[in-house]
Write a protein that holds these residues in place. Structure first.
Motif, PDB file in Angstrom:
ATOM      1  N   ARG A 309       0.714  -1.693   0.194  1.00 33.59           N
ATOM      2  CA  ARG A 309      -0.144   0.278   0.100  1.00 33.59           C
ATOM      3  C   ARG A 309       0.905   0.931  -0.376  1.00 33.59           C
ATOM      4  N   LEU A 310       1.434   1.854  -1.263  1.00 37.44           N
ATOM      5  CA  LEU A 310       1.810   3.140  -1.420  1.00 37.44           C
ATOM      6  C   LEU A 310       0.380   4.299  -0.792  1.00 37.44           C
ATOM      7  N   GLY A 311       0.296   4.907   0.504  1.00 35.87           N
ATOM      8  CA  GLY A 311      -0.641   6.266   0.260  1.00 35.87           C
ATOM      9  C   GLY A 311      -1.861   5.586  -0.313  1.00 35.87           C
ATOM     10  N   GLU A 312      -2.560   6.114  -1.151  1.00 37.78           N
ATOM     11  CA  GLU A 312      -3.681   6.008  -1.594  1.00 37.78           C
ATOM     12  C   GLU A 312      -3.951   5.088  -3.186  1.00 37.78           C
ATOM     13  N   ARG A 313      -2.579   4.775  -2.780  1.00 38.97           N
ATOM     14  CA  ARG A 313      -2.181   3.305  -4.212  1.00 38.97           C
ATOM     15  C   ARG A 313      -1.813   1.931  -3.941  1.00 38.97           C
ATOM     16  N   LEU A 314      -2.580   0.851  -4.786  1.00 40.91           N
ATOM     17  CA  LEU A 314      -2.044  -0.044  -4.474  1.00 40.91           C
ATOM     18  C   LEU A 314      -0.778  -0.682  -5.322  1.00 40.91           C
ATOM     19  N   ARG A 315       0.427  -1.139  -4.955  1.00 39.94           N
ATOM     20  CA  ARG A 315       1.160  -1.882  -6.050  1.00 39.94           C
ATOM     21  C   ARG A 315       1.006  -3.505  -5.252  1.00 39.94           C
ATOM     22  N   ILE A 316       0.961  -3.640  -6.451  1.00 46.43           N
ATOM     23  CA  ILE A 316       0.831  -5.434  -6.787  1.00 46.43           C
ATOM     24  C   ILE A 316       1.994  -5.460  -8.161  1.00 46.43           C
ATOM     25  N   ALA A 317       3.455  -6.513  -7.810  1.00 43.51           N
ATOM     26  CA  ALA A 317       4.237  -6.187  -8.589  1.00 43.51           C
ATOM     27  C   ALA A 317       5.007  -8.314  -8.506  1.00 43.51           C
ATOM     28  N   GLY A 318       5.682  -8.195  -9.020  1.00 45.79           N
ATOM     29  CA  GLY A 318       5.819  -9.622  -9.587  1.00 45.79           C
ATOM     30  C   GLY A 318       5.591 -10.231 -10.346  1.00 45.79           C
ATOM     31  N   THR A 319       5.821 -11.166 -10.412  1.00 45.18           N
ATOM     32  CA  THR A 319       6.695 -13.065 -11.862  1.00 45.18           C
ATOM     33  C   THR A 319       7.635 -12.761 -12.623  1.00 45.18           C
ATOM     34  N   ALA A 320       8.441 -13.689 -12.957  1.00 39.42           N
ATOM     35  CA  ALA A 320       9.495 -13.516 -13.480  1.00 39.42           C
ATOM     36  C   ALA A 320       9.717 -14.032 -14.533  1.00 39.42           C
ATOM     37  N   GLU A 321      10.613 -13.924 -15.570  1.00 37.85           N
ATOM     38  CA  GLU A 321      10.614 -13.883 -17.415  1.00 37.85           C
ATOM     39  C   GLU A 321      12.080 -13.444 -17.823  1.00 37.85           C
ATOM     40  N   PHE A 322      12.200 -14.158 -18.173  1.00 39.15           N
ATOM     41  CA  PHE A 322      13.757 -14.567 -18.649  1.00 39.15           C
ATOM     42  C   PHE A 322      13.502 -14.472 -19.865  1.00 39.15           C
ATOM     43  N   ILE A 323      13.835 -13.445 -19.958  1.00 40.07           N
ATOM     44  CA  ILE A 323      13.643 -13.099 -21.955  1.00 40.07           C
ATOM     45  C   ILE A 323      14.331 -11.788 -22.662  1.00 40.07           C
ATOM     46  N   GLY A 324      16.163 -12.116 -21.670  1.00 41.61           N
ATOM     47  CA  GLY A 324      16.126 -11.095 -21.776  1.00 41.61           C
ATOM     48  C   GLY A 324      16.548  -9.245 -21.560  1.00 41.61           C
ATOM     49  N   HIS A 325      16.931  -8.569 -22.735  1.00 42.94           N
ATOM     50  CA  HIS A 325      16.721  -7.320 -21.891  1.00 42.94           C
ATOM     51  C   HIS A 325      15.486  -6.701 -22.837  1.00 42.94           C
ATOM     52  N   ASP A 326      14.423  -7.291 -23.036  1.00 45.38           N
ATOM     53  CA  ASP A 326      13.429  -7.301 -23.610  1.00 45.38           C
ATOM     54  C   ASP A 326      12.229  -6.604 -22.623  1.00 45.38           C
ATOM     55  N   LEU A 327      11.023  -5.602 -22.630  1.00 46.88           N
ATOM     56  CA  LEU A 327      11.080  -4.288 -22.393  1.00 46.88           C
ATOM     57  C   LEU A 327       9.642  -4.580 -22.163  1.00 46.88           C
ATOM     58  N   THR A 328       8.988  -4.985 -23.243  1.00 42.19           N
ATOM     59  CA  THR A 328       7.171  -4.678 -23.762  1.00 42.19           C
ATOM     60  C   THR A 328       6.334  -5.379 -22.632  1.00 42.19           C
ATOM     61  N   LEU A 329       5.283  -4.752 -22.460  1.00 37.97           N
ATOM     62  CA  LEU A 329       4.854  -5.246 -21.599  1.00 37.97           C
ATOM     63  C   LEU A 329       4.084  -6.686 -22.378  1.00 37.97           C
ATOM     64  N   ASN A 330       3.439  -7.276 -22.307  1.00 39.63           N
ATOM     65  CA  ASN A 330       2.744  -8.813 -22.532  1.00 39.63           C
ATOM     66  C   ASN A 330       1.307  -8.525 -21.617  1.00 39.63           C
ATOM     67  N   ASN A 331       0.512  -8.229 -22.484  1.00 39.96           N
ATOM     68  CA  ASN A 331      -1.132  -8.399 -22.119  1.00 39.96           C
ATOM     69  C   ASN A 331      -0.948  -9.396 -21.343  1.00 39.96           C
ATOM     70  N   ALA A 332      -0.598 -10.719 -21.586  1.00 33.68           N
ATOM     71  CA  ALA A 332      -1.112 -12.200 -21.281  1.00 33.68           C
ATOM     72  C   ALA A 332      -0.633 -12.251 -19.770  1.00 33.68           C
ATOM     73  N   ARG A 333       0.896 -12.022 -19.128  1.00 34.20           N
ATOM     74  CA  ARG A 333       1.670 -11.585 -18.172  1.00 34.20           C
ATOM     75  C   ARG A 333       0.248 -10.417 -17.108  1.00 34.20           C
ATOM     76  N   CYS A 334       0.054  -9.628 -17.674  1.00 32.65           N
ATOM     77  CA  CYS A 334      -0.654  -7.934 -16.946  1.00 32.65           C
ATOM     78  C   CYS A 334      -1.943  -8.762 -16.717  1.00 32.65           C
ATOM     79  N   ASN A 335      -2.944  -8.956 -17.656  1.00 29.22           N
ATOM     80  CA  ASN A 335      -3.799  -9.672 -17.097  1.00 29.22           C
ATOM     81  C   ASN A 335      -3.595 -10.583 -16.154  1.00 29.22           C
ATOM     82  N   ALA A 336      -2.675 -11.433 -16.202  1.00 28.72           N
ATOM     83  CA  ALA A 336      -2.765 -12.889 -15.142  1.00 28.72           C
ATOM     84  C   ALA A 336      -2.941 -12.160 -13.844  1.00 28.72           C
ATOM     85  N   ILE A 337      -1.815 -10.946 -14.085  1.00 26.59           N
ATOM     86  CA  ILE A 337      -1.828 -10.118 -12.584  1.00 26.59           C
ATOM     87  C   ILE A 337      -3.337  -9.078 -11.885  1.00 26.59           C
TER      88      ILE A 337
END
Ligand SMILES: Cc1cc2nc3c(=O)[nH]c(=O)nc-3n(C[C@H](O)[C@H](O)[C@H](O)COP(=O)(O)OP(=O)(O)OC[C@H]3O[C@@H](n4cnc5c(N)ncnc54)[C@H](O)[C@@H]3O)c2cc1C
Length: 421
Positions: A309-337
Motif C-alpha cells: 500500500r503506497l498511500g492512496e495507491r495499491l502496488r502489486i508486483a512480481g512474476t519472473a520472465e527470462f527473456i533477455g533485455h526485452d521490456l515490452t509489456l506482455n498482455n497475458a502476463r499483465c492480465n494474469a496479475i
C-alpha cells in the motif's frame, strides 16, 4: 577520496549517501535524466528480509519445467539462443541444492536485517518520507501443498535470524482484515512483524535530493562507456559520453551500481559477472474502497506476487520472465496479475485505471548480490541485487562505504574481492 558511483538506481543513490557521510567527494553518473527510472522505478515496495528464499531452491527445477511454455506462468523461462542465458541457467541449477539454499538464505537474511536497520536509522536521522508502512509483511498461502512446502525455507530463515511467525488462516485475517474475502480459501501464512514497505522510487528521489544538499554531484544523461585503468591494478577514471559530451572523469575509486548494465562495463576488464536480466511486472491501482484495501504488505508466494500500500495507491508486483533485455509489456502476463488481484481484493482498487510497468531485475543465480572489491584495488561492486535490491540498498551502500574507507562492515556477509581488514 574522489569516488565515482556508476548508476543512480536505489543502490547507487544509497551508496552515494553513505560515501558522502563517510567524508568522500562523490560524483554519480547516470544515463537517464533523473534517479530511479529503471528497475527501482515501480517495484513491489517491500523491505522484506522474510523474502530470503531464493528462486534457486530444490523445488525450483520441477516447478520451472511444469511452467515452461505457459504464457501466464509466475516464473517463465523463455529458452533463447543466448549463451549468457544458458550459462546463467547452469549456475542457477547448481544453486538449487539444500546446502546452497541454506548458505544463500543465511547471506540474504544477514544483509537484509542489517539493511533494514540502516534504513530505519536513515529515516530517524533525516525524516525522509516515501509512503512507508511499518506494519510487517504477511506471506499467505491458498493451497495446503504450498503452505507445507514453505515450511523448510521458513525454518532456515528463522535459524538465520529472521523473525517469522506462523499464522493460521484465521490469524492471517486478523493481521490483514482485507483478506476476509479469502476466508475458507486460505491455508495459512507467516508474518514477519519487522518488515516494512514503501515507494522505492520516491525514496531514491528524496535521498538523491539529500545527497545533493550534502554536495554529491549528479551527472545525468551520461553513459559510462569504459573504465580507464592505470598501472598497478587500479582504475584512474571513467570514460563517459552523452549529448555533446565525451570525456574521462578522473576517480580515486569507483563503485559499479549499474544493475543489469554492470556486466557489459566490466567484461573488457576480465571481470565476468553472472547477472541476467529477469523481467518482472507491476500494476499500480488507485485505492477505490479504503475499507476493502490492504495496508499490511502481503506476499502471495504461489503466484510470485507482492502487494504494498503506497498511500492512496495499491502496488502489486512480481512474476519472473527470462527473456533477455526485452521490456515490452506482455498482455497475458499483465492480465494474469490483474485477475489475481481482482480475485483476492475485488473492491479494493480502481481496475479501470491500472498503471502497468515492467522492469529488469539484475539477478544472480543465487540471488546473493556482488558486494565488495575486485582484483582492481579501487574498484568496488554493489550490484546483482535481483529480487531484493530495495530491501538491501541501504545496508549494501553502508557496507561499501565502510570497505572503501578501510573499515570492516558491521554485517556478517561473504563480500567479494579481498577480505575486509
Ligand atoms: C517487478 C519487480 C518487483 C520488485 N519488487 C521488489 C521488492 O518488493 N522489494 C525489493 O527489495 N526489491 C524488489 N525488486 C528488485 C529491485 O527493484 C531491484 O533489485 C533494484 O531496483 C535494483 O536497483 P539497482 O539500483 O541495482 O538497479 P537500477 O534501479 O536498474 O539502477 C541502475 C541504474 O544504472 C543506470 N545505468 C545502467 N548502465 C549504465 C551506464 N553504462 N552508464 C550510466 N548509467 C547506467 C540505469 O539507467 C539505472 O538507473 C523488484 C523488481 C522488479 C522488477
Amino acid at each position: 577520496m574522489k569516488v565515482v558511483v556508476l548508476g543512480a538506481g536505489v543502490t547507487g543513490v544509497a551508496t552515494a549517501w553513505h560515501l558522502s557521510r563517510a567524508g568522500h567527494e562523490v560524483i554519480v553518473i547516470e544515463r537517464r535524466e533523473a534517479p530511479a527510472l529503471e528497475t527501482s522505478y515501480a517495484n513491489g515496495g517491500q523491505i522484506s528480509v522474510s523474502h530470503a528464499e531464493p528462486w534457486a531452491n530444490p523445488r525450483a527445477p520441477w516447478q520451472i519445467l511444469r511452467w515452461l511454455g505457459r504464457e501466464d506462468a509466475p516464473l517463465l523461462f523463455r529458452l533463447r539462443a543466448d549463451p549468457a542465458q544458458w550459462r546463467w541457467a547452469w549456475f542457477f541449477l547448481r544453486e538449487c541444492t539444500p546446502s546452497r539454499l541454506r548458505h544463500n538464505i543465511r547471506q540474504l537474511v544477514a544483509l537484509g536485517n542489517y539493511s533494514r536497520n540502516v534504513l530505519q536509522q536513515l529515516r530517524a536521522e533525516t525524516g525522509i518520507q516515501y509512503d512507508q508502512m511499518t506494519r510487517g509483511i504477511l506471506h499467505f498461502y491458498t493451497s495446503q501443498a504450498a503452505w507445507s512446502g514453505a515450511q523448510r525455507a521458513m525454518q532456515l530463515m528463522r535459524e538465520a535470524g529472521c523473525r517469522l511467525e506462523s499464522r493460521s488462516a484465521e490469524e492471517c485475517i486478523n493481521v490483514e482484515p482485507a483478506l476476509a474475502s479469502m476466508r475458507g480459501r486460505l491455508a495459512g501464512g507467516s508474518y514477519s512483524p519487522d518488515d516494512e514497505s514503501g515507494d522505492a522510487h520516491r525514496f531514491t528521489r528524496e535521498l538523491a535530493g539529500l545527497c545533493s544538499a550534502r554536495g554529491v554531484r549528479f551527472r545525468f544523461g551520461l553513459t559510462a562507456r569504459s573504465l580507464v585503468t592505470g598501472k598497478h591494478r587500479c582504475i584512474t577514471g571513467v570514460r563517459v559520453f552523452g549529448q555533446e559530451v565525451d570525456e574521462a572523469i578522473p576517480a580515486d575509486a569507483c563503485v559499479v551500481c549499474l544493475g543489469t548494465g554492470s556486466s557489459a562495463l566490466l567484461h573488457p576488464l576480465g571481470i565476468r559477472l553472472r547477472i541476467y536480466p529477469v523481467k518482472g511486472y507491476s500494476v499500480t491501482l488507485p485505492v477505490r474502497d479504503p475499507q476493502k484495501a490492504y495496508s499490511v504488505s502481503l506476499t502471495d508466494d504461489e503466484h510470485k506476487l507482492v502487494f504494498s500500500r503506497l498511500g492512496e495507491r495499491l502496488r502489486i508486483a512480481g512474476t519472473a520472465e527470462f527473456i533477455g533485455h526485452d521490456l515490452t509489456l506482455n498482455n497475458a502476463r499483465c492480465n494474469a496479475i490483474l485477475r489475481r488481484v481482482a480475485e483476492l481484493f475485488p473492491e479494493a482498487g480502481d481496475f479501470d485505471r491500472p498503471l502497468l510497468w515492467a522492469g529488469l531485475r539484475p539477478a544472480t543465480p543465487s540471488n546473493v548480490p556482488y558486494l565488495g572489491g575486485t582484483r582492481y584495488d579501487n574498484l568496488y561492486l554493489n550490484t546483482g541485487h535481483g529480487t531484493l535490491g530495495w530491501t538491501q540498498a541501504c545496508g549494501a551502500g553502508s557496507a561499501i562505504a565502510d570497505l572503501l574507507s578501510g573499515r570492516r562492515p558491521a554485517v556478517d556477509f561473504s563480500f567479494c574481492g579481498p577480505p575486509p581488514r
